[in-house]
Design a protein around this motif. Sequence first.
Motif, short mmCIF file in Angstrom:
data_model
loop_
_atom_site.label_atom_id
_atom_site.label_comp_id
_atom_site.label_asym_id
_atom_site.label_seq_id
_atom_site.Cartn_x
_atom_site.Cartn_y
_atom_site.Cartn_z
N GLU A 1 9.38 -12.09 3.29
CA GLU A 1 10.26 -11.01 3.74
C GLU A 1 11.70 -11.45 3.51
O GLU A 1 12.05 -12.59 3.84
N ALA B 1 0.94 -2.54 4.63
CA ALA B 1 -0.01 -3.62 4.39
C ALA B 1 -0.78 -3.39 3.08
O ALA B 1 -0.99 -4.33 2.30
N GLY C 1 1.39 -7.32 7.63
CA GLY C 1 0.44 -6.25 7.96
C GLY C 1 -0.96 -6.78 8.17
O GLY C 1 -1.21 -7.99 8.18
N GLN D 1 10.68 -3.70 6.00
CA GLN D 1 11.64 -3.41 7.08
C GLN D 1 13.08 -3.49 6.60
O GLN D 1 13.92 -2.70 7.03
N THR E 1 5.28 -5.51 16.81
CA THR E 1 5.69 -5.28 15.42
C THR E 1 5.56 -3.82 15.04
O THR E 1 4.67 -3.16 15.52
C1 LIG Z 1 7.82 -6.83 6.87
C2 LIG Z 1 6.59 -6.00 7.01
N1 LIG Z 1 5.70 -5.95 6.01
C3 LIG Z 1 4.58 -5.20 6.08
C4 LIG Z 1 4.28 -4.47 7.22
C5 LIG Z 1 3.03 -3.66 7.29
O1 LIG Z 1 3.32 -2.31 7.24
P1 LIG Z 1 2.29 -1.24 7.85
O2 LIG Z 1 2.34 -1.36 9.35
O3 LIG Z 1 2.83 0.08 7.35
O4 LIG Z 1 0.95 -1.55 7.29
C6 LIG Z 1 5.18 -4.50 8.29
C7 LIG Z 1 4.89 -3.72 9.52
O5 LIG Z 1 5.49 -3.88 10.56
C8 LIG Z 1 6.36 -5.28 8.20
O6 LIG Z 1 7.22 -5.36 9.21
#
Ligand SMILES: Cc1ncc(COP(=O)(O)O)c(C=O)c1O
Length: 428
Positions: free
Chosen positions: A198, A121, A149, A234, A428
């Motif tokens: 994404e 995030a 995130g 991911q 998630t």
């Molecule tokens: C596609 C995507 N982006 C960003 C994040 C955020 O990552 P984090 O949990 O390390 O902050 C996630 C977390 O699941 C994610 O799946």
Amino acid sequence: MTYIAQQPREQIIADYARYLSPGRVAVYRQIGVDFVPGRREGVWLWDVDGSRRVLNCRTSGGVFNLGHRPPRVVEAVKQALDELDVGDHMLMSEMRAALGKRLAELTPGDIQYTTFSPGGAEAIDVAIKLARGYTRRPKVISVRKGYHGHTGFALAAGEDVFRGKFGPMPPGFLKVPFGDARALEQMVDEETAAVIIETIPATAGILIPPDDYFPQVREICDRSGAVFILDEVQAGLGRTGRMWAIEEWETVPDVLVIGKGLSGGVYPMSATCHRPHLDRFFQENPFIHLSSFGGASLGCVAAMAMLDQITEPGFLEHVQAMGERFAAGFARLKAHYPIVAGVRRRGLMIGFELSDDRLGPLMSRALFQNGVLAVFADYRPSTVQILPPLIIQPDEVDFVLAALDRACALLSQTDLDTLPDLPLPITT
Ligand SMILES: Cc1ncc(COP(=O)(O)O)c(C=O)c1O
């Protein structure tokens, strides 16, 4: 010295409820997944009391791409502990320079510069800060049911289910449907700082875009001067059988965000990688973004060891081969069980689609009871996400398929209308 099972299982759960989150413990108990991970190795996780072993097809969204405690990464970090620590983030760093160079070599097109963060995030926040700072424009367009995130700008780019209870969000955040280039085109204008997507939205249910979607997104951003931010937290780092999922669509984003598996599951680490033109902003403001633990020396060592492994000849071919072994098994399941609606898959990034939203949570539980940890997609509960470690072996793929077979048989006999409502945990 051992760190695992210092306390009896029930005591750990009681302490967790008392000092961390009684709410979560209640949900875990209610859905029958009160698992406390203890020993962990390769694709396997054991409950802390050793009573249960599950094959991890959740991998925390890719954190454990190389399985639990991958030997090469663990060895590298053990050795590094004799010489290094997190480092001083305000000073230059040999490890950060080396990892930055490696990422510049591996990332698509002319992506060159990297900013490190401890989590995904924060890395998204960096990307949006850079886009707004560089363009001096306010609007950020994300896709509906996207997930980036829980920090400031990342949260604002996400869904109301997570951001709705916190009062006004920063202005300028707008949404369009995923895969719809026309809707995006209509939304993007000369006020747009960034488009953030994404590559394969995971929380939305492992969605695969139309072939021409990403090339069109690229064009729309080029025309308007908006920064194209791609979230491969991911989907990146080998998950799809390619180093980067976006390679399939031969498109180069302006900013690539990576995290999760970047440091082999043994150190928190993420990265925001950007193209040279954007760096004007950071060159004018070299200390505008700081993070005490972003790019910690130990994390860089872990990430280098992880990258060494996934860039070895044959690694991505293995991911593709295991993906195809799953696909053959899924075809058999689909032919046999009407509750299997289909599969969306790239490499080992798999959305196993069931015929009813209520079946996803039930399938997660049935799989757990059959030795497999896999969760349904938060924004599309009919999809079970199957994200095994990329090092999974053929007999382990067959283990997962056999568990799916038993779970499908069980759920095929379940009368959904007689079931009580289960709480949907956040997955998630
Ligand atoms: C596609 C995507 N982006 C960003 C994040 C955020 O990552 P984090 O949990 O390390 O902050 C996630 C977390 O699941 C994610 O799946």
